[in-house]
Scaffold this active site. Structure first.
Site, PDB file in Angstrom:
ATOM      1  N   GLY A 114       0.515  -5.261   0.841  1.00  0.00           N
ATOM      2  CA  GLY A 114      -0.691  -5.395   0.026  1.00  0.00           C
ATOM      3  C   GLY A 114      -0.416  -6.000  -1.342  1.00  0.00           C
ATOM      4  O   GLY A 114      -1.301  -6.626  -1.936  1.00  0.00           O
ATOM      5  N   GLU A 159       4.941  -5.192   6.913  1.00  0.00           N
ATOM      6  CA  GLU A 159       4.163  -4.142   7.590  1.00  0.00           C
ATOM      7  C   GLU A 159       4.652  -3.861   8.999  1.00  0.00           C
ATOM      8  O   GLU A 159       4.589  -2.730   9.482  1.00  0.00           O
ATOM      9  CB  GLU A 159       2.679  -4.546   7.656  1.00  0.00           C
ATOM     10  CG  GLU A 159       1.942  -4.446   6.329  1.00  0.00           C
ATOM     11  CD  GLU A 159       1.951  -5.740   5.530  1.00  0.00           C
ATOM     12  OE1 GLU A 159       2.840  -6.599   5.768  1.00  0.00           O
ATOM     13  OE2 GLU A 159       1.076  -5.897   4.670  1.00  0.00           O
ATOM     14  N   ALA A 177       0.846  -1.181   0.000  1.00  0.00           N
ATOM     15  CA  ALA A 177       0.000   0.000   0.000  1.00  0.00           C
ATOM     16  C   ALA A 177       0.892   1.244   0.000  1.00  0.00           C
ATOM     17  O   ALA A 177       2.037   1.186   0.449  1.00  0.00           O
ATOM     18  CB  ALA A 177      -0.903  -0.014   1.230  1.00  0.00           C
ATOM     19  N   GLU A 212      -0.415  -9.635  -0.768  1.00  0.00           N
ATOM     20  CA  GLU A 212      -1.804 -10.017  -0.487  1.00  0.00           C
ATOM     21  C   GLU A 212      -2.638 -10.035  -1.762  1.00  0.00           C
ATOM     22  O   GLU A 212      -3.494 -10.908  -1.942  1.00  0.00           O
ATOM     23  CB  GLU A 212      -2.393  -9.047   0.552  1.00  0.00           C
ATOM     24  CG  GLU A 212      -1.731  -9.212   1.919  1.00  0.00           C
ATOM     25  CD  GLU A 212      -2.078  -8.100   2.896  1.00  0.00           C
ATOM     26  OE1 GLU A 212      -2.063  -6.912   2.491  1.00  0.00           O
ATOM     27  OE2 GLU A 212      -2.377  -8.412   4.059  1.00  0.00           O
TER      28      GLU A 212
HETATM   29  N1  CO8 Z   1       4.487   3.226  -0.770  1.00  0.00           N
HETATM   30  C1  CO8 Z   1       4.901   4.403  -1.274  1.00  0.00           C
HETATM   31  N2  CO8 Z   1       6.022   4.587  -1.961  1.00  0.00           N
HETATM   32  C2  CO8 Z   1       6.823   3.502  -2.136  1.00  0.00           C
HETATM   33  C3  CO8 Z   1       6.468   2.237  -1.643  1.00  0.00           C
HETATM   34  C4  CO8 Z   1       5.230   2.119  -0.915  1.00  0.00           C
HETATM   35  N3  CO8 Z   1       4.802   0.961  -0.425  1.00  0.00           N
HETATM   36  N4  CO8 Z   1       7.446   1.365  -1.981  1.00  0.00           N
HETATM   37  C5  CO8 Z   1       8.373   2.068  -2.672  1.00  0.00           C
HETATM   38  N5  CO8 Z   1       7.994   3.357  -2.775  1.00  0.00           N
HETATM   39  C6  CO8 Z   1       8.722   4.450  -3.433  1.00  0.00           C
HETATM   40  C7  CO8 Z   1       9.964   4.858  -2.663  1.00  0.00           C
HETATM   41  O1  CO8 Z   1       9.624   5.708  -1.595  1.00  0.00           O
HETATM   42  C8  CO8 Z   1      10.809   5.520  -3.727  1.00  0.00           C
HETATM   43  O2  CO8 Z   1      10.316   6.825  -3.905  1.00  0.00           O
HETATM   44  P1  CO8 Z   1      11.388   8.031  -4.198  1.00  0.00           P
HETATM   45  O3  CO8 Z   1      11.985   7.676  -5.546  1.00  0.00           O
HETATM   46  O4  CO8 Z   1      10.510   9.244  -4.240  1.00  0.00           O
HETATM   47  O5  CO8 Z   1      12.371   8.020  -3.101  1.00  0.00           O
HETATM   48  C9  CO8 Z   1      10.469   4.732  -4.980  1.00  0.00           C
HETATM   49  O6  CO8 Z   1       9.227   4.023  -4.706  1.00  0.00           O
HETATM   50  C10 CO8 Z   1      11.515   3.696  -5.304  1.00  0.00           C
HETATM   51  O7  CO8 Z   1      11.725   2.902  -4.150  1.00  0.00           O
HETATM   52  P2  CO8 Z   1      13.163   2.724  -3.438  1.00  0.00           P
HETATM   53  O8  CO8 Z   1      14.070   3.857  -3.781  1.00  0.00           O
HETATM   54  O9  CO8 Z   1      12.924   2.454  -1.987  1.00  0.00           O
HETATM   55  O10 CO8 Z   1      13.681   1.400  -4.177  1.00  0.00           O
HETATM   56  P3  CO8 Z   1      14.658   0.280  -3.597  1.00  0.00           P
HETATM   57  O11 CO8 Z   1      14.970  -0.601  -4.769  1.00  0.00           O
HETATM   58  O12 CO8 Z   1      15.764   0.882  -2.808  1.00  0.00           O
HETATM   59  O13 CO8 Z   1      13.746  -0.540  -2.536  1.00  0.00           O
HETATM   60  C11 CO8 Z   1      11.741  -1.651  -1.769  1.00  0.00           C
HETATM   61  C12 CO8 Z   1      12.588  -1.216  -2.969  1.00  0.00           C
HETATM   62  C13 CO8 Z   1      12.460  -2.758  -0.974  1.00  0.00           C
HETATM   63  C14 CO8 Z   1      10.434  -2.201  -2.345  1.00  0.00           C
HETATM   64  C15 CO8 Z   1      11.482  -0.463  -0.834  1.00  0.00           C
HETATM   65  O14 CO8 Z   1      10.950   0.591  -1.618  1.00  0.00           O
HETATM   66  C16 CO8 Z   1      10.491  -0.730   0.270  1.00  0.00           C
HETATM   67  O15 CO8 Z   1      10.848  -1.301   1.279  1.00  0.00           O
HETATM   68  N6  CO8 Z   1       9.211  -0.316   0.076  1.00  0.00           N
HETATM   69  C17 CO8 Z   1       8.182  -0.425   1.086  1.00  0.00           C
HETATM   70  C18 CO8 Z   1       7.699  -1.838   1.216  1.00  0.00           C
HETATM   71  C19 CO8 Z   1       6.650  -1.931   2.296  1.00  0.00           C
HETATM   72  O16 CO8 Z   1       6.863  -1.613   3.450  1.00  0.00           O
HETATM   73  N7  CO8 Z   1       5.434  -2.418   1.927  1.00  0.00           N
HETATM   74  C20 CO8 Z   1       4.345  -2.569   2.836  1.00  0.00           C
HETATM   75  C21 CO8 Z   1       3.472  -1.361   2.805  1.00  0.00           C
HETATM   76  S1  CO8 Z   1       2.176  -1.400   4.038  1.00  0.00           S
HETATM   77  C22 CO8 Z   1       0.984  -2.361   3.323  1.00  0.00           C
HETATM   78  O17 CO8 Z   1       1.093  -2.810   2.231  1.00  0.00           O
HETATM   79  C23 CO8 Z   1      -0.234  -2.550   4.157  1.00  0.00           C
HETATM   80  C24 CO8 Z   1      -1.329  -3.269   3.378  1.00  0.00           C
HETATM   81  C25 CO8 Z   1      -2.641  -3.056   4.051  1.00  0.00           C
HETATM   82  C26 CO8 Z   1      -3.776  -3.577   3.219  1.00  0.00           C
HETATM   83  C27 CO8 Z   1      -4.028  -2.752   2.023  1.00  0.00           C
HETATM   84  C28 CO8 Z   1      -4.081  -3.548   0.755  1.00  0.00           C
HETATM   85  C29 CO8 Z   1      -3.559  -2.839  -0.450  1.00  0.00           C
END
Ligand code: CO8
Length: 259
Positions: free
Chosen positions: A110, A133, A66, A113
């Site tokens: 998500g 999460e 998400a 999921e």
């Molecule tokens: N939300 C918003 N922005 C994101 C997300 C995200 N989940 N994931 C990546 N981005 C953005 C980054 O902030 C970055 O933005 P910017 O270029 O402006 O800095 C851009 O995408 C590229 O990402 P990274 O630079 O971080 O890329 P890396 O290759 O270094 O890392 C990762 C990739 C490992 C995927 C890393 O981005 C990461 O850890 N992302 C977050 C993963 C995460 O925590 N996911 C869980 C989110 S919570 C959730 O899903 C709750 C679900 C609840 C139910 C809802 C159903 C949909």
């Protein structure tokens, strides 16, 4: 081919393809994305020419969860009242045509999921699955704590949800989370071809199979077997059953009419 911004749709033969398209955000999911997936499913489900559906992302991310930026300032009453993201989430589950998730790169939170809600997952060799999460001070909210243990068992599900570690494609296949692994540049071809195969069969039978397998997760074995037996007998009411068996006996390919 449609070009709504966050989700793209294409038709390949009898297969409807849905591409999540927020590459600059690692395909992070928000209401707009989930609503657009729901709208695409409505269209494909209503289209008699479509027999199966593929949901995919890009080579780096299926969906990295998400959208954290969108959720950061939520309070309880907002999340509850708007039924955040989940308002259209179940649309994937209610779709009666089969849906394959073609996962390359990250399927996190998500995103994992969403993939698990599809009927099966074909993974690219660079796929990474996770429920991270807990690192954000929340927990899986769209099936992670329920579908992951059913897919990979308690030990790995607890490990992933509690430590936030990622599972690579090899481990995911070993654990039963994904059905096949293919090189990343072959992922879409493989998923489309599997979907095309499914779409070549009788659609009502395909739907019956999906309904029966899903029943296995919602019933006791005895109830599930009874359900299967009733549906099995019902298949003999189909013209396609007559055609399928006749074609076999006449040593020719069947001409299914979805009746
Ligand atoms: N939300 C918003 N922005 C994101 C997300 C995200 N989940 N994931 C990546 N981005 C953005 C980054 O902030 C970055 O933005 P910017 O270029 O402006 O800095 C851009 O995408 C590229 O990402 P990274 O630079 O971080 O890329 P890396 O290759 O270094 O890392 C990762 C990739 C490992 C995927 C890393 O981005 C990461 O850890 N992302 C977050 C993963 C995460 O925590 N996911 C869980 C989110 S919570 C959730 O899903 C709750 C679900 C609840 C139910 C809802 C159903 C949909």
């Amino acid at each position: 081919t449609s070009h709504s911004s966050v989700v793209l749709t294409e038709v390949h033969g009898k297969v409807g393809l849905i591409r999540i398209n927020r590459p600059e955000r690692m395909n992070a999911l928000n209401d707009a994305v989930v609503d657009a997936i729901g709208a695409a499913l409505d269209t494909f489900e209503a289209d008699d020419a479509i027999g199966a559906i593929v949901i995919t992302g890009n080579e780096k991310a299926f969906a990295a969860g998400a959208d954290i930026g969108a959720m950061a300032e939520f309070d309880y009453q907002h999340a509850y009242r708007t039924d955040y993201i989940t308002r259209n989430w179940e649309r994937v589950k209610t779709c009666r045509k089969p849906i394959i998730a073609a996962v390359a790169g990250y399927a996190l939170g998500g995103g994992c999921e969403l993939a698990m809600m599809c009927d099966f997952i074909i993974a690219a060799d660079n796929a990474k699955f996770g429920q991270p999460e807990i690192k954000l001070g929340i927990l899986p909210g769209a099936g992670g704590t329920q579908r992951l243990p059913r897919a990979v068992g308690k030990a790995k599900a607890m490990d992933m949800c509690l430590t936030a570690r990622f599972m690579d494609a090899e481990e995911a296949e070993r654990a039963g989370l994904v059905s096949r692994i293919v090189p990343v540049d072959r992922l879409l071809d493989e998923a489309l071809s599997a979907a095309q195969t499914i779409a070549s069969y009788s659609l009502p039978v395909v739907m019956m199979v999906k309904e029966c397998v899903n029943r296995a997760f919602e019933s006791s074995l005895a109830e599930g077997l009874l359900f299967e037996r009733r549906v099995f007998h019902a298949a003999f009411a189909l013209e396609d059953q007559k055609e399928g068996m006749k074609a076999f006996l006449e040593k020719r390919p069947p001409q299914f009419k979805n009746r």
